[in-house]
Design a protein around this motif. Structure first.
Motif, PDB file in Angstrom:
ATOM      1  N   UNK A   1      -9.497  -0.401   7.409  1.00 14.26           N
ATOM      2  CA  UNK A   1      -8.203  -0.551   6.737  1.00 14.26           C
ATOM      3  C   UNK A   1      -8.083   0.368   5.528  1.00 14.26           C
ATOM      4  N   UNK A   2      -6.847   0.702   5.238  1.00 16.81           N
ATOM      5  CA  UNK A   2      -6.518   1.469   4.037  1.00 16.81           C
ATOM      6  C   UNK A   2      -6.207   0.437   2.955  1.00 16.81           C
ATOM      7  N   UNK A   3      -6.866   0.549   1.816  1.00 16.12           N
ATOM      8  CA  UNK A   3      -6.652  -0.443   0.757  1.00 16.12           C
ATOM      9  C   UNK A   3      -5.642   0.026  -0.288  1.00 16.12           C
ATOM     10  N   UNK A   4      -5.339   1.315  -0.306  1.00 17.68           N
ATOM     11  CA  UNK A   4      -4.355   1.852  -1.243  1.00 17.68           C
ATOM     12  C   UNK A   4      -2.986   1.754  -0.578  1.00 17.68           C
ATOM     13  N   UNK A   5      -2.435   0.532  -0.574  1.00 16.97           N
ATOM     14  CA  UNK A   5      -1.245   0.234   0.219  1.00 16.97           C
ATOM     15  C   UNK A   5       0.034   0.475  -0.572  1.00 16.97           C
ATOM     16  N   UNK A   6       0.961   1.193   0.053  1.00  8.19           N
ATOM     17  CA  UNK A   6       2.295   1.367  -0.506  1.00  8.19           C
ATOM     18  C   UNK A   6       3.128   0.196   0.004  1.00  8.19           C
ATOM     19  N   UNK A   7       3.790  -0.510  -0.904  1.00  7.37           N
ATOM     20  CA  UNK A   7       4.611  -1.662  -0.521  1.00  7.37           C
ATOM     21  C   UNK A   7       5.996  -1.534  -1.155  1.00  7.37           C
ATOM     22  N   UNK A   8       6.920  -2.336  -0.656  1.00  4.32           N
ATOM     23  CA  UNK A   8       8.242  -2.471  -1.259  1.00  4.32           C
ATOM     24  C   UNK A   8       8.563  -3.954  -1.357  1.00  4.32           C
ATOM     25  N   UNK A   9       9.639  -4.273  -2.059  1.00  9.42           N
ATOM     26  CA  UNK A   9      10.111  -5.661  -2.141  1.00  9.42           C
ATOM     27  C   UNK A   9      11.429  -5.771  -1.374  1.00  9.42           C
TER      28      UNK A   9
END
Length: 155
Positions: free
Chosen positions: A8-16
């Motif tokens: 898994x990639x732990x540097x995750x780009x997220x949005x709300x």
């Protein structure tokens, strides 16, 4: 047995949910990614949104619009442009996937992820901990790179 946390990639780009579609598109393009998890203030998974979701939302329907006196045929190009202008400020909450969100845990066997990839054709799966907080993502590409590297290194 190989675990999801190894891939898994732990540097995750997220949005709300409140992120505008315009901002989402900027994030996807800037980060050269095709989708992101939608999280709340505590980083708990609320849904997923992908470039495919945006494209499906913007898909022109080639419909006709009736004026009181005139029949106006709206070209698909004009329709798409209009829909883009209309949709760009909407929030991702309007088009994000909230149902059938498949997740894996960092300690799951890799087979759990590959099974989801093969059955549902997702490109990316959110990795969540026991309290449903996003701790990573795993993509088909991550798995393929590993398999490819493993096959090459074993020869």
């Amino acid at each position: 047995m190989m675990k999801v946390k190894e891939f898994m990639i732990t540097d995750v780009v997220t949005v709300t949910k409140e992120t505008s579609i315009k901002r989402l598109l900027e994030i996807l393009v800037t980060n050269k990614i095709g989708g992101v998890p939608v999280v709340d203030a505590e980083n708990k998974l609320q849904g997923m949104i992908t470039d495919g979701d945006v494209i499906r939302y913007l898909q022109p329907k080639g419909r006709t619009v009736y004026d009181m006196f005139t029949l106006i045929l709206v070209s698909e190009k004009e329709d798409l442009q209009h829909k883009l202008e209309y949709a760009i400020d909407h929030h991702v909450d309007k088009i994000m996937r909230k149902k059938e969100i498949f997740t894996v845990n960092p300690n799951d066997d890799l087979e759990a992820a590959t099974s989801i990839f093969s059955k549902y054709r997702f490109k990316k799966i959110p990795v969540v901990d026991d309290s449903n907080k996003v701790s990573g993502v795993i993509s088909r590409g991550d798995v393929i790179r590993y398999i490819s590297t493993k096959l090459i290194s074993d020869k």
